[in-house]
Design an enzyme around this catalytic site. Sequence first.
Site, PDB file in Angstrom:
ATOM      1  CG  ASP A  83      -2.084  -0.959   1.076  1.00 11.53           C
ATOM      2  OD1 ASP A  83      -2.266  -1.498  -0.031  1.00 11.53           O
ATOM      3  OD2 ASP A  83      -2.798  -1.190   2.063  1.00 11.53           O
ATOM      4  CE1 TYR A 296      -4.309   2.180   0.904  1.00  8.92           C
ATOM      5  CE2 TYR A 296      -3.390   4.248   1.695  1.00  8.92           C
ATOM      6  CZ  TYR A 296      -3.579   2.889   1.839  1.00  8.92           C
ATOM      7  OH  TYR A 296      -3.053   2.242   2.929  1.00  8.92           O
TER       8      TYR A 296
END
Length: 712
Positions: A83, A296
């Site tokens: 991530d 995100y």
Amino acid sequence: MKLVIVESPKKCQTIARYLGDDFMVMASQGHIRDLSTHGKGGLGIDLENGYKPDYEISKDKFQIVAKLREACKKAETVYLATDPDREGEAISWHLAEVLHLPVKSTSRLLFHEITRPAIEEAMKNPLHIDQRLVQAQEARRMEDRIIGFRVSSLLQKNLKIPSAGRVQSATLAMIVDRQEKINAFVPEEYWTIEVNVLIGGKPYAATLTKVDGQPFKASSKEEVDAILARFPQELTVTSIVKTPKSIAPKLPLTTSSLQQEAYTKYHFSNTRIMTLAQGLYEGKNIAGEHVGLITYMRTDSTRLSPNFFNKHAKPFIEERFGSEYVGTLRQGKKNENIQDAHEAIRPTGTHRTPEIVAQFLTPDETKIYRLIYNRAMVSVMAPKKIESTSVVLEGNGMQFSIKGSRTLFKGFSILMDDGEEEASLPPMEEGAIYGISAVNPQQKFTKPEPPYNEASIVKAMEENGIGRPSTYATTISTLIKRKYVTATKGVLAPTETGVKSIAVLRKYFPDIVDTHYTAGMESTLDNLAEGKKDFLQTMDDFYLPFEKTYNEAKKQMYQDPDQLTGENCPLCGKPLLYKRNRKGEKFIGCSGYPHCHYVQKEQVESEPVGENCPDCGAPLVYKKSKKGEKFIGCSRFPSCHYTRNLKGDSAKPKPEKKDYTEKDYVRKCPDCADGYLVVKKYKRRDFLGCTNYPNCHHFEWVDSKTKKSGDN
């Protein structure tokens, strides 16, 4: 074959399809290792040698690591695609270390949405692990470990308070402080007066604003009655002011504002919100294509990319609503607490409208997607234009106000109404006289600030710089799980343990519950991530003052004495005490522990059967097993173990109690008059137990090789 390692297994299939057959995509499933619990204080940190960490692979990740190592051996190239945040950077670094990949040269892929263009762009422009971000995460983890282990151990030992934490305790302090203000608040009486003015045969509400030129204020019925006694029958319009206004759309959603909006509209918990958003980010099957629907979702930025505006939003708005509805890219005010590492949360494609994707999502997923989609789109649409009208009416020295508005241009509200428009007013002219059809005085009382809920506490955390987007939901769920606060329909209230915890921390560790101190630590970590701060200096600045405070607290903190219940133990006769377990939960136990293990179960009114126990003569009662099944048992349990089911069948007889002889006796039991200690077995270890068990619970551990070594 090339290997790409991501965090979540749900991303693997989508990314693999975008990359093609030459790639294999595997998931680390989050962090693969953490600080060990070895060394001084179980910290997993060598405090005397530059804060050197001791990492170990998590037990539940052994198999995952083994599979990744096998895949790495076969791969010609390895890409780390965890991530795009500080935690993700650290996970990539840990993967490189554990999989024996060169940290400085292994490719690091960064993408903020799981779509084909984003993945392909990341592959064209691979980066490398950012060691500054890794150090910032490492410092945060070490600081949290030191505070968590050191402070928590003192609280557990002396006060039976479960734990403390850097972000957790500062957040709890805000909840406790708010509740204390609510408890101390004294409401004050005040009144409002509205009248219904007949305009064109319809009533319109007008509010009393002034009396004899002074602002209207009344704090008792007597004052209101005195004013009502001189109320006019008619009012004259003395002023009409029309003002054009432009209302800007709201900015796109961040982690914090998403949680606030979703809680306010749908009463979703923060954990639920983030789970739904995570699923939308990782991707859903839309008309046969698995695609990430949003960018995100852990971000504090309100920024949208020019690429999204120019290639997606602007053409869509022009086509659907017209060019006059296109607005501009706006950036919200940036303060020192905002990292701005990512865009705001937005849809990955404007053509996937909420109406289109709803058929492929659950109702709750659709609600979250609609919030994100609409807020991103309206943020780049033209402002709404209205004409606001303010009318002043007067009579007998009293001044009243009526307000209304009308829309001149819908702007962004054509997609999402802001709900701020007032009712429109009929045509009026200065000097016109209107009659009063009704008078409505209302008694009211001032109210304290409301208690924090799961949305408002996140807003407070963000405003005070406590935590980061990735920690908001977990911090609140931790407070609830550890019973520091309760959450009733999302409203947070501190428990007795929570209040006590903050009182103790304020006395011994005031910095930990200070929002300015906690926010300062976050800023320091940000500076470390940006290369403005040195790792060792950062840790010294934190640890040296903390260690001094900790040592002082260790000397001063006293054990919280257990309170007497006023009753005696039914097994050994010693006083019963109110105690707390390691989780901070209250219970009643024997003061003779560890020799007596009696714990009083919660008092539940037992329904009598109407007959007596055949073994001891005490009344029989209905009981429930751990599985919730009803059965009949003796009311003298644990002294008597008689049970039977509702059909009347007695429970299976337990093995007969072993008859011990003098050969078995080790020595007299120190706790009871006629008992002897004998060798008994517990799993793989022997111990000395009393022959009068269960009436006597005395025991001593012994060495299995020397059965009578407990004799000392």
